[in-house]
Scaffold this motif. Structure first.
Motif, PDB file in Angstrom:
ATOM      1  N   PRO A 178      14.074   3.447   1.561  1.00 50.18           N
ATOM      2  CA  PRO A 178      13.371   4.305   0.579  1.00 50.18           C
ATOM      3  C   PRO A 178      13.110   3.607  -0.756  1.00 50.18           C
ATOM      4  CG  PRO A 178      15.108   5.531   1.693  1.00 50.18           C
ATOM      5  CD  PRO A 178      15.304   4.088   2.073  1.00 50.18           C
ATOM      6  N   SER A 179      14.118   2.904  -1.287  1.00 48.95           N
ATOM      7  CA  SER A 179      13.929   2.257  -2.589  1.00 48.95           C
ATOM      8  C   SER A 179      12.950   1.082  -2.496  1.00 48.95           C
ATOM      9  CB  SER A 179      15.271   1.779  -3.142  1.00 48.95           C
ATOM     10  OG  SER A 179      15.917   0.908  -2.228  1.00 48.95           O
ATOM     11  N   LYS A 184      10.502   0.805  -0.299  1.00 46.49           N
ATOM     12  CA  LYS A 184       9.161   1.377  -0.108  1.00 46.49           C
ATOM     13  C   LYS A 184       8.600   1.876  -1.439  1.00 46.49           C
ATOM     14  CE  LYS A 184       6.561   4.801   2.567  1.00 46.49           C
ATOM     15  NZ  LYS A 184       5.631   3.857   3.187  1.00 46.49           N
ATOM     16  N   ALA A 185       9.482   2.426  -2.269  1.00 51.73           N
ATOM     17  CA  ALA A 185       9.019   2.911  -3.583  1.00 51.73           C
ATOM     18  C   ALA A 185       8.474   1.769  -4.424  1.00 51.73           C
ATOM     19  CB  ALA A 185      10.173   3.600  -4.305  1.00 51.73           C
ATOM     20  N   SER A 207       4.601   2.538  -2.418  1.00 51.71           N
ATOM     21  CA  SER A 207       4.510   3.971  -2.716  1.00 51.71           C
ATOM     22  C   SER A 207       3.126   4.285  -3.295  1.00 51.71           C
ATOM     23  CB  SER A 207       5.601   4.364  -3.706  1.00 51.71           C
ATOM     24  OG  SER A 207       5.441   3.635  -4.915  1.00 51.71           O
ATOM     25  N   PHE A 252       1.050   7.268  -6.202  1.00 55.64           N
ATOM     26  CA  PHE A 252       1.225   8.295  -7.216  1.00 55.64           C
ATOM     27  C   PHE A 252      -0.122   8.987  -7.430  1.00 55.64           C
ATOM     28  CE2 PHE A 252      -0.911   5.837 -10.503  1.00 55.64           C
ATOM     29  CZ  PHE A 252      -0.768   4.550 -10.023  1.00 55.64           C
TER      30      PHE A 252
END
Length: 330
Positions: A156-157, A159-160, A164, A166
């Motif tokens: 997850p981190s 990929k962020a 990611s 926004f």
């Protein structure tokens, strides 16, 4: 004033980008939406991130034909090391980055120590990495792709950071667009505001003269190859965390897109002349045309024809503008 403007490397690409944008804006209604612009910027960033490093290397007078395949190599390295040894994905990501810098160093070291042209050295690296990608992946996984890493620790981190998105005014924007802008700004600052930038132009313009006045030619060239390796690693991490798995046979042909983006952006093949902004405009032209053809409902195969024509036009326009500016100065 006009002569000064024409001597800017990115002026031809800027004019071409405006003309192409107006063209697709007129013929493709779907091209006019904010969502379409976000898609174009994303497609441009996929080429533009590595093209920034390739453009700097070309200003320094060298080529890297292994950059496209190397993107896949570093993604495979991170994925397979993490999965096979059950490591946190960040460990694989960092080890892949170290490997990317090592490959860049080897490319640069071989070029400066042997005197063999960089396109031959990196062509050898291209074939070596392509074979290793397919051979090692099939040996380790029994297939030509890596395992899905989406359930692994650290995903997850990572990929962020690498993949990611926004939302701005209701439009989804990929984070690679922001990274692309930041890399262009950093490269522009290095080229125009630092001593290293002066060294890069000097090395690409005339390496022997640069060495005679104390420029560390070998270190500059090795550093530029390592810069390409770092940006190829970054692009590879985006692919890994965007798709969760990597196909070992990918990346072939991408190296030409990076080089063409730099050339379309005004970078001379002979070195010593170019800009990071021009390379970014070259990548934007590709992203705009690639998506514009789709939005217009045309056969996407025409994109390759466009690449060839655009490259020839860019070289011709850049040479003509430079000759005109030189004659005005005289």
């Amino acid at each position: 004033m006009l002569t000064r403007l024409l001597t800017r490397p990115e002026i031809g690409a800027l004019i071409a980008a405006v003309v192409i944008y107006i063209f697709f804006f007129a013929v493709a209604p779907a091209f006019r939406s904010p969502e379409a612009l976000a898609t174009i910027l994303y497609a441009s960033s996929l080429i533009g991130i590595v093209a920034v490093g390739v453009g700097l290397l070309m200003i320094g007078g060298e080529f890297d034909l292994s950059a496209g395949v190397a993107v896949v190599t570093y993604a495979l390295t991170a994925a397979m090391l993490s999965y096979q040894f059950n490591l946190n994905l960040w460990v694989g990501v960092i080890l892949a980055m170290i490997f990317s810098l090592f490959v860049g160093f080897i490319n640069g070291y071989l070029v400066v120590r042997t005197g063999i042209p960089s396109f031959l050295i990196t062509l050898g690296t291209f074939f070596a990495l392509q074979g290793v990608n397919l051979g090692v992946t099939k040996l380790v996984t029994g297939a030509v792709s890596t395992e899905n890493v989406s359930d692994m620790e650290g995903f997850p981190s990572a990929k962020a950071l690498f993949s990611s998105s926004f939302t701005i005014f209701g439009v989804e924007v990929k984070i690679t667009v922001i990274w692309w802008f930041l890399f262009v700004l950093l490269a522009t600052w290095i080229l125009n505001r630092t001593r290293i930038g002066n060294w890069i132009f000097a090395v690409g313009g005339n390496a022997a003269s640069a060495r005679a006045v104390g420029v560390p030619v070998n270190r500059v060239k090795i550093g530029l190859f390592m810069g390409v390796g770092f940006l190829a690693w970054f692009s590879g991490m985006h692919q890994l965390f965007a798709f969760n798995t990597i196909q070992a046979g990918g990346g072939v042909g991408q190296e030409f897109l990076f080089i063409i983006a730099a050339v379309v952006g005004g970078t001379l093949l002979t070195g010593g002349y170019g800009s990071a902004v021009g390379t970014a405009l070259g990548a934007f032209i590709f992203g705009m045309t690639q998506q514009g053809i789709v939005f217009a409902g045309w056969d996407p195969n025409w994109f390759k024809a466009f690449l060839g024509v655009m490259l020839l036009l860019a070289v011709a326009v850049n040479l003509s503008v430079k000759k005109y500016a030189t004659s005005r100065k005289a």
